[in-house]
Design an enzyme around this catalytic site. Structure first.
Site, PDB file in Angstrom:
ATOM      1  N   TYR A  72       8.254  13.285  -0.419  1.00 42.37           N
ATOM      2  CA  TYR A  72       8.109  12.041   0.335  1.00 42.37           C
ATOM      3  C   TYR A  72       6.997  11.177  -0.256  1.00 42.37           C
ATOM      4  CZ  TYR A  72       7.285   8.625   3.906  1.00 42.37           C
ATOM      5  OH  TYR A  72       7.141   7.429   4.549  1.00 42.37           O
ATOM      6  N   TRP A 119       5.725   6.729  -1.380  1.00 42.56           N
ATOM      7  CA  TRP A 119       6.060   5.340  -1.707  1.00 42.56           C
ATOM      8  C   TRP A 119       6.114   5.062  -3.198  1.00 42.56           C
ATOM      9  CZ3 TRP A 119       5.568   0.235   0.944  1.00 42.56           C
ATOM     10  CH2 TRP A 119       5.958   0.324   2.277  1.00 42.56           C
TER      11      TRP A 119
HETATM   12  N1  LIG Z   1      -3.810   9.411   9.516  1.00 45.75           N
HETATM   13  C1  LIG Z   1      -2.720   8.740   9.125  1.00 45.75           C
HETATM   14  N2  LIG Z   1      -1.949   9.242   8.158  1.00 45.75           N
HETATM   15  C2  LIG Z   1      -0.857   8.571   7.747  1.00 45.75           C
HETATM   16  C3  LIG Z   1      -0.500   7.336   8.340  1.00 45.75           C
HETATM   17  C4  LIG Z   1      -1.318   6.834   9.393  1.00 45.75           C
HETATM   18  O1  LIG Z   1      -1.043   5.767   9.977  1.00 45.75           O
HETATM   19  N3  LIG Z   1      -2.432   7.554   9.733  1.00 45.75           N
HETATM   20  N4  LIG Z   1       0.621   6.675   7.909  1.00 45.75           N
HETATM   21  C5  LIG Z   1       1.683   7.457   7.301  1.00 45.75           C
HETATM   22  C6  LIG Z   1       2.674   6.599   6.650  1.00 45.75           C
HETATM   23  S1  LIG Z   1       3.402   5.382   7.641  1.00 45.75           S
HETATM   24  C7  LIG Z   1       3.071   6.758   5.369  1.00 45.75           C
HETATM   25  S2  LIG Z   1       4.394   5.843   4.778  1.00 45.75           S
HETATM   26  C8  LIG Z   1       2.437   7.757   4.492  1.00 45.75           C
HETATM   27  C9  LIG Z   1       2.271   7.281   3.048  1.00 45.75           C
HETATM   28  O2  LIG Z   1       2.099   8.363   2.211  1.00 45.75           O
HETATM   29  P1  LIG Z   1       2.465   8.308   0.654  1.00 45.75           P
HETATM   30  O3  LIG Z   1       3.597   7.370   0.421  1.00 45.75           O
HETATM   31  O4  LIG Z   1       2.627   9.696   0.177  1.00 45.75           O
HETATM   32  O5  LIG Z   1       1.133   7.668   0.052  1.00 45.75           O
HETATM   33  P2  LIG Z   1       0.839   6.939  -1.329  1.00 45.75           P
HETATM   34  O6  LIG Z   1      -0.641   6.891  -1.462  1.00 45.75           O
HETATM   35  O7  LIG Z   1       1.562   5.639  -1.383  1.00 45.75           O
HETATM   36  O8  LIG Z   1       1.406   7.955  -2.399  1.00 45.75           O
HETATM   37  C10 LIG Z   1       2.152   7.577  -3.497  1.00 45.75           C
HETATM   38  C11 LIG Z   1       1.713   8.383  -4.711  1.00 45.75           C
HETATM   39  O9  LIG Z   1       2.581   8.068  -5.800  1.00 45.75           O
HETATM   40  C12 LIG Z   1       1.819   7.839  -6.982  1.00 45.75           C
HETATM   41  N5  LIG Z   1       2.640   6.940  -7.844  1.00 45.75           N
HETATM   42  C13 LIG Z   1       2.671   5.592  -7.891  1.00 45.75           C
HETATM   43  N6  LIG Z   1       3.621   5.170  -8.768  1.00 45.75           N
HETATM   44  C14 LIG Z   1       4.206   6.281  -9.270  1.00 45.75           C
HETATM   45  C15 LIG Z   1       5.270   6.505 -10.196  1.00 45.75           C
HETATM   46  O10 LIG Z   1       5.894   5.596 -10.727  1.00 45.75           O
HETATM   47  N7  LIG Z   1       5.604   7.808 -10.436  1.00 45.75           N
HETATM   48  C16 LIG Z   1       4.946   8.861  -9.866  1.00 45.75           C
HETATM   49  N8  LIG Z   1       5.340  10.108 -10.181  1.00 45.75           N
HETATM   50  N9  LIG Z   1       3.936   8.665  -8.994  1.00 45.75           N
HETATM   51  C17 LIG Z   1       3.587   7.406  -8.685  1.00 45.75           C
HETATM   52  C18 LIG Z   1       0.519   7.260  -6.483  1.00 45.75           C
HETATM   53  O11 LIG Z   1      -0.509   7.447  -7.436  1.00 45.75           O
HETATM   54  C19 LIG Z   1       0.309   8.043  -5.175  1.00 45.75           C
HETATM   55  O12 LIG Z   1      -0.408   9.234  -5.390  1.00 45.75           O
HETATM   56  O13 LIG Z   1       1.161   8.118   5.018  1.00 45.75           O
HETATM   57  C20 LIG Z   1       1.220   8.568   6.368  1.00 45.75           C
HETATM   58  N10 LIG Z   1      -0.078   9.103   6.750  1.00 45.75           N
HETATM   59  N1  LIG Z   2      -2.247  -3.141   3.381  1.00 48.48           N
HETATM   60  C1  LIG Z   2      -1.370  -2.194   3.734  1.00 48.48           C
HETATM   61  N2  LIG Z   2      -0.251  -2.538   4.416  1.00 48.48           N
HETATM   62  C2  LIG Z   2       0.629  -1.583   4.786  1.00 48.48           C
HETATM   63  C3  LIG Z   2       0.453  -0.219   4.431  1.00 48.48           C
HETATM   64  C4  LIG Z   2      -0.750   0.119   3.723  1.00 48.48           C
HETATM   65  O1  LIG Z   2      -1.003   1.294   3.402  1.00 48.48           O
HETATM   66  N3  LIG Z   2      -1.623  -0.883   3.392  1.00 48.48           N
HETATM   67  N4  LIG Z   2       1.388   0.712   4.777  1.00 48.48           N
HETATM   68  C5  LIG Z   2       2.738   0.248   5.123  1.00 48.48           C
HETATM   69  C6  LIG Z   2       3.490   1.284   5.829  1.00 48.48           C
HETATM   70  S1  LIG Z   2       4.030   2.621   4.950  1.00 48.48           S
HETATM   71  C7  LIG Z   2       3.818   1.201   7.142  1.00 48.48           C
HETATM   72  S2  LIG Z   2       4.779   2.405   7.850  1.00 48.48           S
HETATM   73  C8  LIG Z   2       3.353   0.083   7.984  1.00 48.48           C
HETATM   74  C9  LIG Z   2       2.764   0.644   9.270  1.00 48.48           C
HETATM   75  O2  LIG Z   2       2.656  -0.295  10.244  1.00 48.48           O
HETATM   76  P1  LIG Z   2       1.956   0.140  11.615  1.00 48.48           P
HETATM   77  O3  LIG Z   2       2.483   1.431  12.070  1.00 48.48           O
HETATM   78  O4  LIG Z   2       2.051  -1.009  12.532  1.00 48.48           O
HETATM   79  O5  LIG Z   2       0.458   0.309  11.081  1.00 48.48           O
HETATM   80  P2  LIG Z   2      -0.928   0.807  11.638  1.00 48.48           P
HETATM   81  O6  LIG Z   2      -1.926   0.068  10.826  1.00 48.48           O
HETATM   82  O7  LIG Z   2      -0.986   2.272  11.668  1.00 48.48           O
HETATM   83  O8  LIG Z   2      -0.983   0.320  13.148  1.00 48.48           O
HETATM   84  C10 LIG Z   2      -1.012  -1.039  13.548  1.00 48.48           C
HETATM   85  C11 LIG Z   2      -2.024  -1.189  14.642  1.00 48.48           C
HETATM   86  O9  LIG Z   2      -1.647  -0.435  15.781  1.00 48.48           O
HETATM   87  C12 LIG Z   2      -2.834  -0.163  16.542  1.00 48.48           C
HETATM   88  N5  LIG Z   2      -2.685   1.067  17.291  1.00 48.48           N
HETATM   89  C13 LIG Z   2      -2.891   2.349  16.870  1.00 48.48           C
HETATM   90  N6  LIG Z   2      -2.646   3.212  17.879  1.00 48.48           N
HETATM   91  C14 LIG Z   2      -2.287   2.451  18.938  1.00 48.48           C
HETATM   92  C15 LIG Z   2      -1.900   2.756  20.298  1.00 48.48           C
HETATM   93  O10 LIG Z   2      -1.828   3.906  20.721  1.00 48.48           O
HETATM   94  N7  LIG Z   2      -1.582   1.705  21.113  1.00 48.48           N
HETATM   95  C16 LIG Z   2      -1.636   0.412  20.677  1.00 48.48           C
HETATM   96  N8  LIG Z   2      -1.270  -0.540  21.522  1.00 48.48           N
HETATM   97  N9  LIG Z   2      -2.008   0.111  19.423  1.00 48.48           N
HETATM   98  C17 LIG Z   2      -2.303   1.112  18.568  1.00 48.48           C
HETATM   99  C18 LIG Z   2      -3.955  -0.069  15.544  1.00 48.48           C
HETATM  100  O11 LIG Z   2      -5.076  -0.799  16.020  1.00 48.48           O
HETATM  101  C19 LIG Z   2      -3.368  -0.621  14.260  1.00 48.48           C
HETATM  102  O12 LIG Z   2      -4.173  -1.587  13.612  1.00 48.48           O
HETATM  103  O13 LIG Z   2       2.345  -0.669   7.304  1.00 48.48           O
HETATM  104  C20 LIG Z   2       2.706  -1.019   5.972  1.00 48.48           C
HETATM  105  N10 LIG Z   2       1.740  -1.965   5.478  1.00 48.48           N
HETATM  106 MO   LIG Z   3       4.889   4.171   6.298  1.00 48.39          MO
END
Ligand SMILES: Nc1nc2c(c(=O)[nH]1)N[C@H]1C(S)=C(S)[C@@H](COP(=O)(O)OP(=O)(O)OC[C@H]3O[C@@H](n4cnc5c(=O)[nH]c(N)nc54)[C@H](O)[C@@H]3O)O[C@H]1N2
Ligand SMILES: Nc1nc2c(c(=O)[nH]1)N[C@H]1C(S)=C(S)[C@@H](COP(=O)(O)OP(=O)(O)OC[C@H]3O[C@@H](n4cnc5c(=O)[nH]c(N)nc54)[C@H](O)[C@@H]3O)O[C@H]1N2
Ligand SMILES: [Mo]
Length: 762
Positions: A109, A111
């Site tokens: 899993y 991005w």
């Molecule tokens: N506490 C907490 N944890 C969270 C979340 C949260 O809200 N709170 N959010 C969750 C969510 S929504 C998501 S989507 C996940 C994201 O989790 P991930 O998608 O696993 O996070 P990334 O850091 O984007 O990891 C991508 C990796 O791919 C590598 N990479 C980039 N380009 C390439 C390429 O072309 N080839 C290869 N082989 N590698 C490459 C990058 O260096 C990086 O290490 O995290 C989750 N974890």
């Molecule tokens: N710059 C940047 N943008 C991103 C990403 C990134 O890594 N960097 N990740 C992308 C990815 S993979 C995803 S899935 C999306 C995620 O999009 P979201 O899931 O919306 O992202 P978060 O930043 O975890 O949460 C948004 C807001 O929800 C609020 N929140 C947290 N817990 C609660 C709660 O219990 N109740 C309420 N009412 N609010 C709460 C927090 O204050 C937070 O700022 O973002 C995407 N956009």
């Molecule tokens: Mo995500």
């Protein structure tokens, strides 16, 4: 004519590149993008920094004696590509012969980078399918609870990932936007697969100018940009479901609900109602009941309910709300609330999940899908829910519940990860680190020596988008990009495709994997498919040569815009058993799960401010997405590094909470939970509510000798548990912590320098 500068296309936008002496010197937002993301500033420096992995590396203990215990802690031995390829092919063959392909975990899993061809996960899956199959993972970290729940109660994922009521309709019709979790612009920098033009800030301004009022229900004020002038209702984290019940009860008690819509378009309201009124359990879920849980005045709740009923109201729910314990419930409650208001399918009314979670949401896409690299067929049927990876490694053979099934964890011997970072995304990283020592072999492709690469046995250095040719498509915008190679591969890096082609070749399956095409062959092929699909909808894309020379093309947006569930309102049934919105689901009730019964309920999370554990850990941790990077990506870059405090991730804390603990602005603090601890740099601000702290995700995990993370990675603090037996989704946003000033000698960061590298062998 001077040649146009090449374009670098990323998940967070498109940039024009300036080259100097064959190096990427600078990036500038693409013309037409009014709101380019500053994350691009991190790329030129990070591309060539000393953390790039220069050649294939093998962990010393694994190379010498197939040791597992030293994983994540030992030095690495540089080896040749020939030797690395033979080692990987040999391990895959050995494990498959001894234990079957069901002992190989290739869920992988993550991005990775933008680009339709060099999509790392697709490359790995295509490769593993070619050589015999793998155990997969299902659903995403983003919205796994929704992916399981929504098809059961609304028949699809509409309103979650697609078919949201588009912005122009919101602008014209919505009078009140009630945004649970706000609509933070930090997140709309990004869209999965890439952004052409950022437009959410502008859409919000247009809505404001058209007279739409906005309510930001969130622990963080900045979750709606200040200029929008939203009313901020600070909600105790993870209590939104209770708040929604308080709103619903008010609608019911005051006769403001739409009984006709509940009858014509929903089933099960009569089964839900006794719960709402308290008839079934003696506790009316009224505004006073909700007020005590959410720490919001009962009158505020009643007032909001009346406003919602009096005008065209959109209920927006951030994906973050369901990334919490019992994360199914806020979704089901929001749908029930929207059903009571009766505006579902009307222009600008109803609900939408994830507006503000991505630049894509609310941009009406064309009604066809864009081409992707074909992954082939997986001969292994086994899979796990995405967030159960540590449990799988720790408990092979053990049973667990998932979406009505009783399943068993596979016995994994080899893990292959390409384009994702579990040492970023997984909750409770100390538990993951223990689990990670179980498999016999871990193979990773990575560009940088981040936490993921350090946790591998065999690390294969891969290129980034700037170093290869690809086709980029911002799908929601129908904006296509010629991702021409900008610089030569850095040091010894190779593309995932080239690496896997060689391994497949060593296993006698080279042609099967490549399909007889090279990089440019695939890019041309995918573009030809995109052109065909567009043409079948009377949309013209130029021929490949013209496209490649031009750099990018954008199709006109679709003319006909639709509100979510417009057709359903007009009579088209949903794909649920009843054809209607299921406020009570016989199917889910039939599973008999105490942690996810047949209708929306309030179930206190394992940790929240009302829990027993709050006596020891009195602050709720909000580990939201970082504004300075994409997850862990480019944490080593200039923009993210510029935000650090004494090199550590900044943590927001309310002035009163800081004062009570003797914490001063800019001080190093230690965050502790029942799972682990980390350092961070204090930022004192009333933009976060009292009782909550905000530590964004993505600081590269840097565990010190006593297990404390030295850098500020929130996931050493979070809980690794499923939302419920239904979805088994991650619960990142449900964790309690205590924060104290850090006293003593400050341990130096290690993760921003490469690990120890020994003399090359082989
Ligand atoms: N506490 C907490 N944890 C969270 C979340 C949260 O809200 N709170 N959010 C969750 C969510 S929504 C998501 S989507 C996940 C994201 O989790 P991930 O998608 O696993 O996070 P990334 O850091 O984007 O990891 C991508 C990796 O791919 C590598 N990479 C980039 N380009 C390439 C390429 O072309 N080839 C290869 N082989 N590698 C490459 C990058 O260096 C990086 O290490 O995290 C989750 N974890
Ligand atoms: N710059 C940047 N943008 C991103 C990403 C990134 O890594 N960097 N990740 C992308 C990815 S993979 C995803 S899935 C999306 C995620 O999009 P979201 O899931 O919306 O992202 P978060 O930043 O975890 O949460 C948004 C807001 O929800 C609020 N929140 C947290 N817990 C609660 C709660 O219990 N109740 C309420 N009412 N609010 C709460 C927090 O204050 C937070 O700022 O973002 C995407 N956009
Ligand atoms: Mo995500």
């Amino acid at each position: 004519m001077t040649e146009q500068a090449p374009i670098l296309f990323t998940h967070w936008g498109a940039y024009r590149a300036t080259l100097r002496d064959g190096r990427l010197a600078a990036l500038e937002g693409l013309e037409g993008d009014k709101d380019p993301s500053p994350i691009g500033q991190s790329i030129p420096g990070a591309l060539v920094d000393r953390l790039r992995i220069t050649q294939p590396m093998v962990r010393q203990g694994w190379l010498e004696r197939r040791d597992r215990a030293g994983r994540g802690e030992e030095a690495f031995v540089p080896v040749s590509w020939e030797m690395a390829t033979a080692l990987v092919a040999g391990e895959l063959k050995r494990v498959r012969e001894a234990h079957g392909s069901g002992a190989i975990f290739g869920g992988s899993y993550g991005w990775a980078s933008a680009g339709r061809f060099h999509h790392a996960q697709s490359q790995l899956h295509r490769f593993l399918n070619t050589v015999g199959g793998y155990v997969a993972s299902v659903n995403t970290h983003s919205y796994a609870a929704a992916e399981v729940l929504l098809p059961r109660i609304i028949g699809s994922q509409d309103g979650l990932v697609a078919k949201h009521t588009p912005w122009p309709i919101l602008e014209k019709h919505t009078k009140l936007m009630v945004a649970f979790g706000g609509m933070p612009l930090k997140n709309t920098q990004v869209s999965a697969g890439g952004v052409g033009q950022h437009n959410i800030a502008e859409n919000l301004r247009r809505c404001r100018d058209a007279g739409m009022a906005m309510v930001n229900i969130s622990p963080i004020r900045e979750d709606v940009p200040q200029e929008i002038g939203a009313e901020w209702i600070a909600v105790r984290p993870n209590t939104d479901t209770a708040l929604m019940f308080g709103l619903m009860h008010t609608l019911w008690a005051e006769g403001l609900h739409d009984a006709a819509f509940l009858k014509s378009h929903c089933v099960g309201f009569e089964k839900f109602l006794p719960y709402l009124t308290g008839e079934s359990d003696g506790r009316p879920k009224d505004a006073d009941w909700a007020a005590a849980i959410c720490a919001i005045e009962a009158e505020t709740i009643r007032g909001l309910a009346r406003r919602m009923a009096a005008t065209r109201t959109m209920i927006a729910v951030a994906w973050s709300l369901q990334r919490a314990d019992h994360g199914e419930q806020p979704l089901w409650a929001a749908i029930t609330l929207a059903a009571m208001l009766g505006q579902i399918g009307l222009p600008g009314g109803g609900f939408g999940f994830g507006y503000g979670g991505s630049n894509r949401i609310g941009n009406a896409p064309h009604p066809f899908s864009w081409p992707a690299l074909p992954q082939g067929e997986n001969a292994v049927e086994d899979y796990i829910p995405v967030a159960r990876v540590a449990d799988m490694l720790l408990h092979p053979g053990e049973e667990y519940d998932f979406d009505g099934e009783r399943r068993r964890y596979p016995d994994i011997r080899l893990v292959y990860w390409c384009g994702g970072n579990p040492f970023h995304h997984q909750q409770d990283l100390n538990k993951l680190a223990r689990a990670w020592k179980r498999p016999e072999t871990v193979i990773v492709h990575e560009p940088w020596w981040n936490a993921m690469a350090r946790q591998a046995d065999i690390v294969l250095p891969c290129t980034t988008s700037a170093e290869r040719n690809d086709l980029g498509i911002a799908t929601g915008e129908a904006h296509l990009f010629a991702m021409r190679q900008i610089i030569a591969p850095v040091a010894g890096a190779r593309s995932d495709f080239d690496i896997l082609s060689d391994v497949a070749g060593a296993m006698g399956l080279g042609d099967e994997f490549t399909g007889g095409r090279d990089e440019m062959g695939w890019v041309r092929h995918l573009y030809a498919l995109a052109r065909q699909r567009a043409a079948s909808h009377e949309l013209d894309l130029p021929d490949f040569e013209e496209f490649w020379a031009k750099g990018h093309v954008r199709l006109p947006p679709p003319v006909k815009l639709k509100s979510l569930f417009e057709d359903f309102r007009a009579g088209q049934p949903l794909a649920t058993p009843s054809g209607k919105i299921e406020l009570y689901s016989e199917t889910i009730a039939g599973f008999g799960y105490a942690d996810c019964p047949g209708h929306a309920v309030w179930l206190p999370p394992e940790e929240w401010l009302g829990a027993e554990a709050a006596r020891d850990y009195p602050l709720h941790l909000v580990s939201n997405q970082p504004h300075t990077r994409l997850h862990s990506q480019y944490d080593n870059g200039a923009y993210a590094q510029g935000s650090k405090i004494q090199g550590r991730e900044p943590v927001w804390i309310h002035p009163e909470d800081a004062a009570a603990r003797g914490i001063e602005n800019g001080m190093l603090v230690k965050l502790v939970s029942a799972r682990g601890s980390c350092l961070a740099g204090a930022v004192i601000t009333d933009a976060v509510m009292k009782g909550a702290v905000r530590l964004p995700t993505g600081a590269w995990y840097d565990p010190g000798p006593d297990g404390m993370d030295l850098h500020g990675n929130a996931n050493v603090l979070t809980i690794d548990k499923g939302t419920s037996s239904l979805a088994q989704a991650p619960i990142a946003h449900s964790a309690l912590v205590e924060v104290r000033p850090f006293i003593g000698e400050v341990p130096p960061l290690r993760v921003m320098s490469p690990p120890e590298i020994l003399e090359p062998r082989g």
